[in-house]
Design an enzyme around this catalytic site. Structure first.
Site, PDB file in Angstrom:
ATOM      1  N   SER A  39      46.971  45.921  44.033  1.00 39.18           N
ATOM      2  CA  SER A  39      46.039  46.673  43.213  1.00 39.18           C
ATOM      3  C   SER A  39      46.818  47.510  42.188  1.00 39.18           C
ATOM      4  O   SER A  39      47.783  47.039  41.601  1.00 39.18           O
ATOM      5  CB  SER A  39      45.132  47.522  44.105  1.00 39.18           C
ATOM      6  OG  SER A  39      44.045  48.043  43.388  1.00 39.18           O
ATOM      7  N   ASP A 163      41.819  41.545  42.530  1.00 40.71           N
ATOM      8  CA  ASP A 163      42.510  42.689  43.121  1.00 40.71           C
ATOM      9  C   ASP A 163      42.863  42.462  44.588  1.00 40.71           C
ATOM     10  O   ASP A 163      42.010  42.147  45.420  1.00 40.71           O
ATOM     11  CB  ASP A 163      41.578  43.904  42.994  1.00 40.71           C
ATOM     12  CG  ASP A 163      42.279  45.213  43.244  1.00 40.71           C
ATOM     13  OD1 ASP A 163      42.855  45.364  44.333  1.00 40.71           O
ATOM     14  OD2 ASP A 163      42.246  46.092  42.362  1.00 40.71           O
TER      15      ASP A 163
END
Length: 271
Positions: A39, A163
């Site tokens: 992330s 992500d």
């Protein structure tokens, strides 16, 4: 000698908070043998693995202070939401790619890193976590940081990625790679109660945060004997709204608050 891992997680887009934690680690004389990220943490992780020296934090401060970082995620949320009629994401990844290529060199690979680097992204086609450790680093960072609905999926090798925070919490991966001391850097206090989303654009962040906290609790419970895990505090800046990334002027404050909180923690545990 043991293996020390820096693990840089997600939790919003306040990446400058992790820079303060990194500064505290380097000033305490702690260096990584391994860097794991996903992330927003993938951005910081990549630069640290390329240059695991105290000076890298100065480079990261400049990265998070550049106006292009706020451009990465665009202008006002309501204005961007009106564009969702024609696309499935709010913002273009182009500014982030430019910042990364300027900071790291466009063609840099995992094999060029000074310490091993592993980055996680969610593979859409296979619905599973994928750990990148070979190939182009910039591509993997863009994939790992592709927040659903905010940035588009990234295509690599004919498959698409989002992500990494969707599918993994990186502590266990660092342990699997041999780490026996793990320094966990992330944004947000996991013990702080969440609130129901009030606006459409808050729903994704809340959903991902719930999943992140569940995985974090499970991973800590499963840490094998002999492995030390330090969850570094981020100071007040770690609790800001995930939409506060547009406030570029606050970068210095976020770094300083996280540095002070993590410095005090490391002193207390004898580092």
């Amino acid at each position: 000698m043991g293996t020390t891992a820096f693990v840089l997680g997600g939790g919003g887009v306040l990446g400058a908070v992790e820079v303060g934690m990194l500064r505290a680690l380097f000033r305490a004389g702690i260096r990584p043998d391994l860097v794991v990220g996903l992330s927003i943490g993938a951005i910081n992780a990549a630069l640290v693995a390329a240059d695991p020296e105290p000076e890298v934090t100065d480079k990261l401060v400049r990265l998070w202070a550049t106006p292009e970082i706020s451009e990465v995620y665009g202008d006002s949320v309501p204005r961007q939401l009106r564009r969702l009629a024609t696309r499935a994401h709010l913002h273009s990844p182009a500014p982030l790619q430019r910042v990364l290529e300027r900071s790291m060199r466009a063609g840099v690979t995992f094999e060029d890193m000074r310490v091993p680097l592993h980055l996680c992204a969610a593979n859409i086609e296979r619905a599973e976590a994928h750990w990148f450790s070979t190939g182009r680093v910039v591509d993997a960072v863009l994939a790992s940081a592709a927040l659903p609905g905010v940035l588009p999926p990234v295509e690599i090798g004919g498959e698409h990625y989002l992500d990494g925070n969707l599918v993994a919490y990186p502590i266990s991966h660092a342990v699997e790679l041999g780490a026996d001391e793990v320094f966990m850097l992330q944004v947000g206090r996991l013990e702080r109660p969440l609130q129901p989303p009030q606006r459409p654009w808050e729903a994704t962040n809340i959903a991902m945060e719930i999943a992140r906290r569940v995985r974090f609790t499970r991973e800590l419970a499963a840490i094998p004997e002999g492995v030390r895990v330090h969850v570094l505090p981020g100071g007040a800046g770690a609790d800001e709204s995930p939409w506060a990334y547009r406030d570029v002027a606050a970068v210095g404050r976020r770094v300083s608050e996280a540095y002070a909180a993590s410095r005090d923690y490391l002193t207390a545990v004898g580092h």
